[in-house]
Design a protein around this motif. Structure first.
Motif, mmCIF file in Angstrom:
data_model
loop_
_atom_site.group_PDB
_atom_site.id
_atom_site.type_symbol
_atom_site.label_atom_id
_atom_site.label_comp_id
_atom_site.label_asym_id
_atom_site.label_seq_id
_atom_site.Cartn_x
_atom_site.Cartn_y
_atom_site.Cartn_z
ATOM 1 N N LEU A 130 -18.553 -13.029 -3.936
ATOM 2 C CA LEU A 130 -17.801 -11.777 -3.872
ATOM 3 C C LEU A 130 -17.007 -11.667 -2.585
ATOM 4 O O LEU A 130 -15.817 -11.335 -2.580
ATOM 5 C CB LEU A 130 -18.763 -10.589 -4.007
ATOM 6 N N LEU A 131 -17.651 -11.956 -1.451
ATOM 7 C CA LEU A 131 -17.020 -11.738 -0.144
ATOM 8 C C LEU A 131 -15.917 -12.737 0.145
ATOM 9 O O LEU A 131 -15.017 -12.441 0.939
ATOM 10 C CB LEU A 131 -18.073 -11.777 0.954
ATOM 11 N N SER A 132 -15.951 -13.901 -0.464
ATOM 12 C CA SER A 132 -14.864 -14.851 -0.277
ATOM 13 C C SER A 132 -13.536 -14.236 -0.718
ATOM 14 O O SER A 132 -12.518 -14.365 -0.032
ATOM 15 C CB SER A 132 -15.139 -16.125 -1.076
ATOM 16 N N SER A 133 -13.550 -13.545 -1.852
ATOM 17 C CA SER A 133 -12.338 -12.894 -2.365
ATOM 18 C C SER A 133 -12.058 -11.580 -1.652
ATOM 19 O O SER A 133 -10.922 -11.306 -1.239
ATOM 20 C CB SER A 133 -12.471 -12.646 -3.864
ATOM 21 N N PHE A 134 -13.103 -10.753 -1.482
ATOM 22 C CA PHE A 134 -12.888 -9.409 -0.964
ATOM 23 C C PHE A 134 -12.388 -9.408 0.478
ATOM 24 O O PHE A 134 -11.551 -8.585 0.849
ATOM 25 C CB PHE A 134 -14.178 -8.597 -1.055
ATOM 26 N N SER A 135 -12.875 -10.318 1.296
ATOM 27 C CA SER A 135 -12.536 -10.298 2.717
ATOM 28 C C SER A 135 -11.034 -10.459 2.960
ATOM 29 O O SER A 135 -10.509 -9.981 3.966
ATOM 30 C CB SER A 135 -13.300 -11.395 3.465
ATOM 31 N N TYR A 136 -10.348 -11.135 2.057
ATOM 32 C CA TYR A 136 -8.915 -11.379 2.232
ATOM 33 C C TYR A 136 -8.090 -10.663 1.165
ATOM 34 O O TYR A 136 -6.941 -11.026 0.911
ATOM 35 C CB TYR A 136 -8.646 -12.890 2.191
ATOM 36 N N LEU A 137 -8.686 -9.643 0.576
ATOM 37 C CA LEU A 137 -8.019 -8.947 -0.514
ATOM 38 C C LEU A 137 -6.741 -8.254 -0.044
ATOM 39 O O LEU A 137 -5.706 -8.308 -0.713
ATOM 40 C CB LEU A 137 -8.978 -7.932 -1.136
ATOM 41 N N SER A 138 -6.796 -7.602 1.111
ATOM 42 C CA SER A 138 -5.610 -6.913 1.630
ATOM 43 C C SER A 138 -4.474 -7.895 1.870
ATOM 44 O O SER A 138 -3.316 -7.644 1.504
ATOM 45 C CB SER A 138 -5.950 -6.192 2.939
ATOM 46 N N ALA A 139 -4.799 -9.037 2.488
ATOM 47 C CA ALA A 139 -3.767 -10.035 2.755
ATOM 48 C C ALA A 139 -3.196 -10.594 1.459
ATOM 49 O O ALA A 139 -1.983 -10.828 1.351
ATOM 50 C CB ALA A 139 -4.365 -11.164 3.600
ATOM 51 N N LEU A 169 -3.041 -9.020 -1.473
ATOM 52 C CA LEU A 169 -2.233 -7.988 -2.130
ATOM 53 C C LEU A 169 -0.843 -7.868 -1.516
ATOM 54 O O LEU A 169 0.151 -7.677 -2.221
ATOM 55 C CB LEU A 169 -2.954 -6.638 -2.049
ATOM 56 N N VAL A 170 -0.763 -7.992 -0.193
ATOM 57 C CA VAL A 170 0.526 -7.860 0.490
ATOM 58 C C VAL A 170 1.285 -9.189 0.481
ATOM 59 O O VAL A 170 2.473 -9.240 0.161
ATOM 60 C CB VAL A 170 0.316 -7.365 1.944
ATOM 61 N N GLY A 171 0.590 -10.278 0.840
ATOM 62 C CA GLY A 171 1.264 -11.554 1.026
ATOM 63 C C GLY A 171 1.581 -12.303 -0.251
ATOM 64 O O GLY A 171 2.568 -13.045 -0.311
ATOM 65 N N THR A 172 0.777 -12.149 -1.298
ATOM 66 C CA THR A 172 0.986 -12.894 -2.545
ATOM 67 C C THR A 172 1.435 -11.994 -3.689
ATOM 68 O O THR A 172 2.391 -12.296 -4.397
ATOM 69 C CB THR A 172 -0.307 -13.630 -2.960
ATOM 70 N N THR A 173 0.731 -10.861 -3.858
ATOM 71 C CA THR A 173 1.084 -9.951 -4.958
ATOM 72 C C THR A 173 2.386 -9.210 -4.661
ATOM 73 O O THR A 173 3.126 -8.853 -5.583
ATOM 74 C CB THR A 173 -0.062 -8.941 -5.193
ATOM 75 N N GLY A 174 2.648 -8.960 -3.365
ATOM 76 C CA GLY A 174 3.885 -8.298 -2.982
ATOM 77 C C GLY A 174 3.805 -6.791 -2.940
ATOM 78 O O GLY A 174 4.845 -6.112 -2.908
ATOM 79 N N LEU A 175 2.600 -6.237 -2.927
ATOM 80 C CA LEU A 175 2.464 -4.788 -2.815
ATOM 81 C C LEU A 175 2.862 -4.317 -1.419
ATOM 82 O O LEU A 175 2.654 -5.025 -0.426
ATOM 83 C CB LEU A 175 1.023 -4.358 -3.087
ATOM 84 N N ASP A 176 3.417 -3.121 -1.346
ATOM 85 C CA ASP A 176 3.655 -2.493 -0.041
ATOM 86 C C ASP A 176 2.308 -2.159 0.583
ATOM 87 O O ASP A 176 1.372 -1.752 -0.113
ATOM 88 C CB ASP A 176 4.479 -1.212 -0.224
ATOM 89 N N SER A 177 2.191 -2.347 1.889
ATOM 90 C CA SER A 177 0.911 -2.121 2.566
ATOM 91 C C SER A 177 0.400 -0.697 2.389
ATOM 92 O O SER A 177 -0.806 -0.450 2.482
ATOM 93 C CB SER A 177 1.029 -2.450 4.058
ATOM 94 N N GLY A 181 -3.805 -24.232 4.658
ATOM 95 C CA GLY A 181 -2.522 -24.069 3.997
ATOM 96 C C GLY A 181 -2.584 -23.937 2.493
ATOM 97 O O GLY A 181 -1.581 -24.137 1.799
ATOM 98 N N LEU A 182 -3.764 -23.578 1.959
ATOM 99 C CA LEU A 182 -3.914 -23.480 0.500
ATOM 100 C C LEU A 182 -3.481 -22.129 -0.057
ATOM 101 O O LEU A 182 -3.444 -21.944 -1.271
ATOM 102 C CB LEU A 182 -5.371 -23.761 0.111
ATOM 103 N N GLY A 183 -3.184 -21.160 0.826
ATOM 104 C CA GLY A 183 -2.707 -19.858 0.374
ATOM 105 C C GLY A 183 -3.826 -18.895 0.051
ATOM 106 O O GLY A 183 -4.991 -19.295 -0.126
ATOM 107 N N TYR A 184 -3.481 -17.618 -0.047
ATOM 108 C CA TYR A 184 -4.491 -16.585 -0.274
ATOM 109 C C TYR A 184 -5.189 -16.661 -1.638
ATOM 110 O O TYR A 184 -6.378 -16.358 -1.739
ATOM 111 C CB TYR A 184 -3.877 -15.194 -0.089
ATOM 112 N N PRO A 185 -4.497 -17.075 -2.710
ATOM 113 C CA PRO A 185 -5.214 -17.190 -3.995
ATOM 114 C C PRO A 185 -6.383 -18.169 -3.947
ATOM 115 O O PRO A 185 -7.308 -18.069 -4.760
ATOM 116 C CB PRO A 185 -4.127 -17.661 -4.967
ATOM 117 N N SER A 186 -6.353 -19.114 -3.000
ATOM 118 C CA SER A 186 -7.424 -20.114 -2.925
ATOM 119 C C SER A 186 -8.779 -19.483 -2.648
ATOM 120 O O SER A 186 -9.816 -20.022 -3.062
ATOM 121 C CB SER A 186 -7.106 -21.148 -1.838
ATOM 122 N N VAL A 187 -8.790 -18.329 -1.960
ATOM 123 C CA VAL A 187 -10.079 -17.721 -1.638
ATOM 124 C C VAL A 187 -10.778 -17.233 -2.909
ATOM 125 O O VAL A 187 -12.016 -17.239 -2.983
ATOM 126 C CB VAL A 187 -9.924 -16.560 -0.617
#
Length: 399
Positions: free
Chosen positions: A217-226, A228-236, A352-358
């Motif tokens: 769970l924490l592997s994904s959750f810890s970088y969820l904000s990054a 959402l902004v960096g890959t999904t493209g949501l406004d912060s 360098g694997l990107g945020y989806p890798s988490v």
């Protein structure tokens, strides 16, 4: 459910808010303390260090003391550590207060779990633990957001004062609702007896399951904000709302899990871990698409926290003669997952694997957790079969 169990949940909420809130105002803290943001981020690691060590050490040292006295002492030290943190301008001193606060918070968790279990019948243990862990879930939804608002508008020190005040208020509730006095002579636990109960491979497999599920769970959750902004493209500006959706899913998941886990713990674990694997994989695959990612964040919280009551109650079923140490080592197991999951995710991002890798890493850890659950279920069935054969043998001998 006794009122005292809800008071213990409130106490976990107060202390758990401190565990989470720093993520919301790290830049402000870094500027005020004259350190870099990564250095300020080490204050979160300091809390994890204190949690990892504090639970088993303090559980063993306070085993024969009155639980109400121990709980009040831990809460007092926790509150004072935050007062000291709010008053200091030294980064080193603040780091030390974080370790001390987390150390006694972990001890509080362990003793509170044993206390809650002792206040309810055996068939309500998972539900009691869901109330206790629900305090942390509410901290994820309300405490994190409120702490961030206070820290950003009134300064991070004000957030520390707020945690200290809320902890003191919860301490009053503990004083009024938790039974006082020493346990009866025959009920006084012995460290040696509890340690003997720890020699159980199935118990350590349960701890491993806790660590793996939490890490997934924490592997994904810890970088969820990054993500959402960096890959999904949501406004912060939308990130807090999505994180609140995660918290809502967590609250629903832990509530449902708490109602089922006492009767069917492995059903809860199989369903929750499988859901966590599928959700993590889907999150990794669809991260660039907001319409898919946002609902998956809700499911991540629901499945991730849905397993919590079963993970918390399982050690008590396997170590009935060691309720305090069983809870303490389970707290440490959660923190192993809390530490390892983000660390592995960070390695992937740094590579360098990107945020989806988490999220892919979370899914992989989840597969390992599912294997541990399957092995635990198989051993449980074998144990029941052996017990039934032994009982049949005793009846035949008697006849």
């Amino acid at each position: 459910m006794p009122l005292a169990v809800y008071i213990l949940g409130l106490s976990i909420f107060a202390q758990g808010t401190s565990e989470l809130m720093l993520a919301g105002f790290l830049p402000e803290m870094a500027t005020d303390l004259g350190v870099s943001v990564p250095e300020a981020g080490l204050l979160i690691s300091a809390f994890a260090i204190g949690m990892l060590v504090g639970a088993p050490v303090l559980a063993a040292l306070t085993l024969r003391l009155p639980r109400r006295t121990v709980l009040l002492a831990f809460m007092a030290i926790f509150a004072l550590s935050h007062v000291a943190g709010a008053l200091t301008s030294s980064y080193g001193m603040l780091f030390a207060t974080r370790v001390v606060g987390a150390f006694v918070y972990a001890g509080f968790w362990a003793v509170a779990a044993g206390t809650a279990i002792g206040l309810v019948p055996a068939n309500a243990r998972a539900k009691a633990m869901s109330v206790l862990a629900g305090g942390l879930t509410v901290a994820t939804i309300i405490g994190l957001s409120l702490g961030t608002v206070i820290g950003q508008h009134l300064g991070w020190r004000a957030a520390f004062w707020a945690v200290a005040g809320l902890s003191a208020l919860a301490g009053v509730g503990v004083l009024l609702t938790i039974p006082g006095g020493r346990p009866e002579a025959g009920a006084v636990p012995r460290v040696s007896a509890e340690l003997r109960a720890m020699v159980n491979p199935r118990l350590w497999l349960a701890y491993g399951t806790t660590a793996l599920t939490t890490g997934a769970l924490l592997s994904s959750f810890s970088y969820l904000s990054a993500l959402l902004v960096g890959t999904t493209g949501l406004d912060s500006a939308w990130v807090p709302a999505v994180l609140a959706l995660y918290g809502a899913g967590a609250l629903i998941g832990i509530t449902i899990g708490g109602r089922i886990a006492d009767a069917r713990p492995f059903t809860v674990l199989f369903t929750g871990v499988t859901g966590l694997i599928l959700t993590s994989a889907a999150l990794a695959a669809s991260a660039p698409v907001a319409l898919l990612t946002v609902p998956l964040v809700f499911l991540l919280g629901a499945f991730g926290f849905g397993t919590n009551p079963a993970l918390n109650a399982r050690p008590f079923a396997l170590a009935r003669n060691a309720p305090t140490l069983a809870a303490a080592l389970n707290v440490s197991s959660f923190n192993v997952g809390i530490t390892a999951g983000p660390w592995l995710g960070g390695l992937a991002i740094a590579g360098g694997l990107g945020y989806p890798s988490v999220a892919w890493i979370g899914a992989a850890i989840g597969v390992a957790a599912l294997g541990a659950v399957a092995l635990s279920a198989g051993l449980a069935r074998t144990s029941v079969a052996h017990q039934e054969r032994a009982e049949v043998g005793e009846i035949r001998s008697a006849v």
